[in-house]
Design a protein around this motif. Structure first.
Motif, short mmCIF file in Angstrom:
data_model
loop_
_atom_site.label_atom_id
_atom_site.label_comp_id
_atom_site.label_asym_id
_atom_site.label_seq_id
_atom_site.Cartn_x
_atom_site.Cartn_y
_atom_site.Cartn_z
N PHE A 1 0.84 -1.21 0.00
CA PHE A 1 0.00 0.00 0.00
C PHE A 1 0.88 1.26 0.00
O PHE A 1 0.72 2.16 -0.83
N VAL A 2 1.83 1.31 0.92
CA VAL A 2 2.71 2.48 1.03
C VAL A 2 3.56 2.64 -0.23
O VAL A 2 3.76 3.75 -0.74
N GLY A 3 4.06 1.52 -0.76
CA GLY A 3 4.90 1.58 -1.96
C GLY A 3 4.18 2.20 -3.15
O GLY A 3 4.74 3.03 -3.87
N LEU A 4 2.93 1.81 -3.34
CA LEU A 4 2.19 2.36 -4.47
C LEU A 4 1.77 3.81 -4.24
O LEU A 4 1.59 4.56 -5.20
N THR A 5 1.63 4.22 -2.99
CA THR A 5 1.35 5.65 -2.76
C THR A 5 2.55 6.49 -3.18
O THR A 5 2.38 7.62 -3.66
N GLN A 6 3.75 5.95 -3.01
CA GLN A 6 4.94 6.71 -3.41
C GLN A 6 5.09 6.69 -4.94
O GLN A 6 5.49 7.69 -5.54
N LEU A 7 4.73 5.59 -5.57
CA LEU A 7 4.69 5.55 -7.03
C LEU A 7 3.66 6.55 -7.54
O LEU A 7 3.85 7.17 -8.60
N ASN A 8 2.59 6.74 -6.79
CA ASN A 8 1.54 7.66 -7.19
C ASN A 8 2.07 9.09 -7.34
O ASN A 8 1.61 9.84 -8.21
N GLN A 9 3.03 9.48 -6.50
CA GLN A 9 3.61 10.82 -6.63
C GLN A 9 4.24 11.01 -8.01
O GLN A 9 4.10 12.07 -8.62
N TRP A 10 4.92 9.99 -8.48
CA TRP A 10 5.57 10.05 -9.80
C TRP A 10 4.52 10.04 -10.91
O TRP A 10 4.61 10.78 -11.88
N LEU A 11 3.48 9.22 -10.72
CA LEU A 11 2.45 9.09 -11.75
C LEU A 11 1.64 10.37 -11.92
O LEU A 11 1.22 10.70 -13.03
N THR A 12 1.41 11.10 -10.81
CA THR A 12 0.59 12.31 -10.91
C THR A 12 1.26 13.41 -11.74
O THR A 12 0.59 14.33 -12.20
N ASN A 13 2.56 13.31 -11.93
CA ASN A 13 3.26 14.28 -12.79
C ASN A 13 3.15 13.92 -14.27
O ASN A 13 3.50 14.74 -15.13
N ARG A 14 2.68 12.72 -14.57
CA ARG A 14 2.68 12.23 -15.95
C ARG A 14 1.29 11.85 -16.47
O ARG A 14 1.09 11.77 -17.68
N PHE A 15 0.36 11.58 -15.57
CA PHE A 15 -0.98 11.16 -15.99
C PHE A 15 -2.04 11.93 -15.22
O PHE A 15 -1.76 12.51 -14.16
N ARG A 16 -3.25 11.94 -15.75
CA ARG A 16 -4.36 12.57 -15.05
C ARG A 16 -4.69 11.78 -13.78
O ARG A 16 -4.63 10.55 -13.76
N ILE A 17 -5.04 12.52 -12.73
CA ILE A 17 -5.35 11.88 -11.45
C ILE A 17 -6.51 10.90 -11.60
O ILE A 17 -6.49 9.80 -11.04
N LEU A 18 -7.52 11.27 -12.40
CA LEU A 18 -8.67 10.39 -12.58
C LEU A 18 -8.27 9.10 -13.28
O LEU A 18 -8.78 8.01 -12.94
N SER A 19 -7.37 9.16 -14.23
CA SER A 19 -6.91 7.95 -14.94
C SER A 19 -6.19 7.00 -13.98
O SER A 19 -6.40 5.77 -14.03
N ILE A 20 -5.36 7.54 -13.10
CA ILE A 20 -4.65 6.71 -12.13
C ILE A 20 -5.65 6.07 -11.17
O ILE A 20 -5.54 4.89 -10.82
N LEU A 21 -6.63 6.86 -10.75
CA LEU A 21 -7.66 6.35 -9.84
C LEU A 21 -8.42 5.18 -10.46
O LEU A 21 -8.64 4.15 -9.82
N ARG A 22 -8.80 5.31 -11.72
CA ARG A 22 -9.55 4.24 -12.39
C ARG A 22 -8.70 2.98 -12.56
O ARG A 22 -9.19 1.86 -12.37
N PHE A 23 -7.43 3.16 -12.88
CA PHE A 23 -6.54 1.99 -13.02
C PHE A 23 -6.42 1.25 -11.69
O PHE A 23 -6.50 0.01 -11.65
N GLY A 24 -6.21 1.99 -10.61
CA GLY A 24 -6.09 1.36 -9.30
C GLY A 24 -7.36 0.62 -8.90
O GLY A 24 -7.30 -0.47 -8.32
N ALA A 25 -8.53 1.20 -9.21
CA ALA A 25 -9.79 0.55 -8.88
C ALA A 25 -9.94 -0.77 -9.63
O ALA A 25 -10.39 -1.77 -9.06
N MET A 26 -9.58 -0.78 -10.90
CA MET A 26 -9.65 -2.02 -11.69
C MET A 26 -8.70 -3.08 -11.13
O MET A 26 -9.04 -4.27 -11.07
N MET A 27 -7.52 -2.65 -10.72
CA MET A 27 -6.54 -3.57 -10.13
C MET A 27 -7.12 -4.24 -8.88
O MET A 27 -6.98 -5.46 -8.68
N CYS B 1 -15.63 0.49 -7.63
CA CYS B 1 -15.10 0.70 -8.97
C CYS B 1 -16.17 1.29 -9.89
O CYS B 1 -15.89 2.19 -10.70
N TYR B 2 -17.40 0.80 -9.75
CA TYR B 2 -18.49 1.33 -10.57
C TYR B 2 -18.67 2.83 -10.35
O TYR B 2 -18.81 3.61 -11.31
#
Length: 419
Positions: free
Chosen positions: A278-304, A403-404
């Motif tokens: 959980f903590v590891g992916l929150t730190q990856l999230n910091q990097w992802l938010t600079n490159r992708f839309r926050i909503l896109s990251i949220l949807r990917f995580g929900a599907m996972m 997710c829905y």
């Protein structure tokens, strides 16, 4: 000219919202330490549940009801602190909540009656939840929407150490002391939070931004929040996804220790591994938010999370308790780790368009999460099936609904429009 960089100090002045590229990292990490009282209180005593059950002469499953008892306090406490902090500021509620938490922890440490313990856990939660409400609102007071997502990731890095270390720490206490000692430690941690509040937590809510609407309108304001799709979809969806983790917390001791016979020490390692994901992916999230839309990251995580929960459900349905434990734990790991991509971003979206009611929004969001935890605990008791299928069914149902709702968020929503 950019705003001056905030520092970790006891200054009582309310700073302006930060809009530079730099974040007040030290201040955010301090907030994470304050919030960590919550996961410490939930997770540290989990290895002690079998020993507590023996002490009270009840089953481990019955003693596990102290987890939803704690969630009840979290639900109602947050709904109280939210409007209060919007009206009088962020600091005073922290003093009150932490003092209440210390008193309740001492009650839990000294009781030999299971029902007094359940009541003490509820009061303990009524105090502890102030940290989550106030810190989320304080971050919203100071930071922009994208900075808020990053700030939540940083805060989780600190508070995430609690669920990683707490079960092992609880098991260590059990080796040398009895289960009462765990609650004495929690009382001392509450005292530490009081000191942090006194010396390092300054007021973030300016007088002009305080909510001065009549107290009698609190319920209508909460209803208005629920009718706001920019809040309701990410808050309820994220709450369902996070609530599935509380299902795991409620069932973990029975599943891992009772069903598979894992020791308290090894249980702590397993529990900590999930928290580390959980903590590891929150730190990856910091990097992802600079490159992708926050909503896109949220949807990917929900599907996972949904896919992992579906796999756990199938394993429980087909194999039950004959399932290979590492396979069961792998499914749970991805369910929990996925929260690192959903929780910071769902929170950032839910709070982005709130200003004068940021405390209420923070409170309602947190209450929704723990309401799902209570509902999930009831789901566990409704299924007279094997523990693997029981937890798989509850997590799959909650994560599918979450997710829905996440996918109902307007795909064109632009957080840059938030104040």
């Amino acid at each position: 000219m950019s705003a001056p960089k905030p520092t970790l100090s006891s200054n009582t002045a309310a700073p302006t919202r930060v809009r530079s590229a730099e974040l007040p990292v030290a201040w955010i990490m301090m907030l994470g330490l304050i919030v960590s009282v919550g996961p410490l209180s939930i997770d540290m005593y989990l290895p002690a549940l079998p020993a507590m059950a023996d002490s009270f002469g009840v089953s481990t499953a019955f003693m596990a009801n102290s987890v939803p008892a704690y969630f009840i306090g979290l639900v109602f406490g947050q709904l109280f602190y939210g409007p209060l902090s919007d009206r009088i500021g962020r600091v005073k509620p922290l003093y009150f909540g932490m003092t209440l938490y210390i008193i309740a922890s001492i009650i839990c440490a000294t009781t030999n009656n299971e029902y007094v313990l359940f009541a003490g856990r509820t009061v303990q939660a009524l105090g502890a939840c102030v940290g989550a409400v106030v810190t989320r609102a304080a971050i919203r007071d100071r930071l922009t929407a994208k900075q808020t997502a990053k700030a939540f990731s940083i805060m989780i890095l600190v508070m995430g150490l609690a669920p990683i270390l707490a079960p092992s720490l609880g098991a260590l206490f059990l080796r040398f002391f009895n289960w009462h000692s765990i609650f004495w430690f929690l009382a001392a941690f509450g005292a530490l939070n009081l000191l942090l509040t006194k010396f390092f937590f300054f007021e973030t809510l300016t007088e002009e931004n305080r909510n001065v609407q009549p107290t009698k309108e609190v319920l209508s304001q909460y209803w208005d929040l629920l009718k706001d799709p920019t809040f309701s979809y990410p808050a309820i969806g994220g709450g369902l996804l996070m609530g599935a983790m509380f299902v795991y917390i409620s069932a973990a001791s029975e599943l891992i220790m009772d069903t598979y016979g894992i020791s308290a020490t090894h249980f702590g390692w397993i529990f900590g591994l999930n928290a580390a994901g959980f903590v590891g992916l929150t730190q990856l999230n910091q990097w992802l938010t600079n490159r992708f839309r926050i909503l896109s990251i949220l949807r990917f995580g929900a599907m996972m999370q949904v896919i992992s929960a579906a796999a756990l459900f199938v394993i429980g349905l087909v194999l039950g308790t004959d399932a290979w434990l590492p396979l069961v734990l792998a499914c749970i790991f991805f369910c929990i780790a996925g929260l690192g991509l959903t929780q910071p971003n769902a929170s950032a979206i839910a709070l982005a368009f709130q200003k004068r009611r940021a405390g209420m929004a923070s409170a309602l969001q947190g209450s929704l999460m723990f309401s799902v935890g209570i509902f999930g605990g009831l789901l566990l008791n409704l299924f007279p099936v094997n523990p693997v299928l029981k937890i798989g069914t509850a997590m799959f149902v909650l994560m599918s609904l979450g997710c829905y709702l996440i996918w109902q968020i307007d795909r064109n929503l632009t957080l840059d429009d938030a104040e």
